[in-house]
Design a protein around this motif. Structure first.
Motif, short mmCIF file in Angstrom:
data_model
loop_
_atom_site.label_atom_id
_atom_site.label_comp_id
_atom_site.label_asym_id
_atom_site.label_seq_id
_atom_site.Cartn_x
_atom_site.Cartn_y
_atom_site.Cartn_z
N ASP A 1 24.82 61.93 -18.82
CA ASP A 1 24.32 63.13 -19.50
C ASP A 1 25.44 63.94 -20.15
O ASP A 1 25.28 64.45 -21.25
CB ASP A 1 23.55 64.01 -18.53
N LYS A 2 26.55 64.06 -19.46
CA LYS A 2 27.67 64.85 -20.01
C LYS A 2 28.19 64.22 -21.30
O LYS A 2 28.44 64.92 -22.29
CB LYS A 2 28.79 64.99 -18.98
N PHE A 3 28.35 62.90 -21.29
CA PHE A 3 28.82 62.22 -22.50
C PHE A 3 27.83 62.41 -23.64
O PHE A 3 28.21 62.80 -24.75
CB PHE A 3 29.06 60.73 -22.25
N ILE A 4 26.56 62.12 -23.40
CA ILE A 4 25.55 62.21 -24.46
C ILE A 4 25.46 63.63 -25.00
O ILE A 4 25.42 63.85 -26.21
CB ILE A 4 24.17 61.71 -23.95
N PHE A 5 25.45 64.61 -24.12
CA PHE A 5 25.37 66.01 -24.54
C PHE A 5 26.51 66.36 -25.50
O PHE A 5 26.28 66.93 -26.58
CB PHE A 5 25.42 66.91 -23.30
N HIS A 6 27.72 66.03 -25.12
CA HIS A 6 28.87 66.38 -25.96
C HIS A 6 28.97 65.51 -27.21
O HIS A 6 29.35 66.00 -28.27
CB HIS A 6 30.15 66.33 -25.13
N TYR A 7 28.58 64.26 -27.10
CA TYR A 7 28.56 63.39 -28.28
C TYR A 7 27.55 63.92 -29.30
O TYR A 7 27.83 63.94 -30.50
CB TYR A 7 28.22 61.96 -27.85
N GLN A 8 26.39 64.35 -28.81
CA GLN A 8 25.39 64.93 -29.71
C GLN A 8 25.93 66.17 -30.41
O GLN A 8 25.66 66.39 -31.60
CB GLN A 8 24.11 65.27 -28.95
#
Length: 146
Positions: free
Chosen positions: A45-52
């Motif tokens: 979730d942390k990766f996807i959130f920041h990538y988004q």
């Protein structure tokens, strides 16, 4: 989820430290940014959130300068599962500018302390104004010396 400026700075530094004009998702993973959760059953979730945040704020794009969707930048999301396509990704000019802003220690610390609860747009714009002020002050110092 809270915006983690250290995390974003680290992600942007993968591009800045690359010898090539582009990187792939694999390069982010190789530099410690886990795309999947520990059990590999869902996305991190942390990766996807920041990538988004990088995608929607146009800080990264594919080599055709497309940045409007996650799919354009190599990630397809369906019900918290993702499919990866290895796509060459580049920092946009906005991305380079923001990465440089975060590399300035004074500005970075100010953003983390004074703007930690602000929306990303405010963090981005405040960073831009702080770095402009920093360099204006530096320019004033140089012109006073001459």
């Amino acid at each position: 989820m809270e915006i983690d400026l250290n995390y974003i700075k680290g992600m942007l530094n993968v591009w800045k430290q690359s010898e090539k004009p582009s990187i792939t998702i694999n390069d982010l993973a190789d530099n410690g940014f886990s795309i999947y959760s520990e059990d590999k059953r869902s996305t991190n979730d942390k990766f996807i959130f920041h990538y988004q945040l990088l995608v929607e704020n146009q800080l990264i794009s594919n080599m055709q300068l497309e940045h409007a969707t996650m799919k354009n930048t190599g990630i397809g999301l369906v019900h918290n599962n993702c499919t990866l396509t290895i796509v060459d990704l580049r920092l946009t000019q906005l991305g380079h500018d923001f990465a440089s802003t975060l590399d300035n220690r004074e500005v970075f610390e100010r953003l983390k302390s004074d703007f930690k609860d602000a929306p990303f747009k405010i963090i981005f714009e405040s960073g831009r104004k702080l770095i402009e002020h920093y360099f204006k002050k530096k320019l004033d110092d140089i012109t006073e010396e001459g």
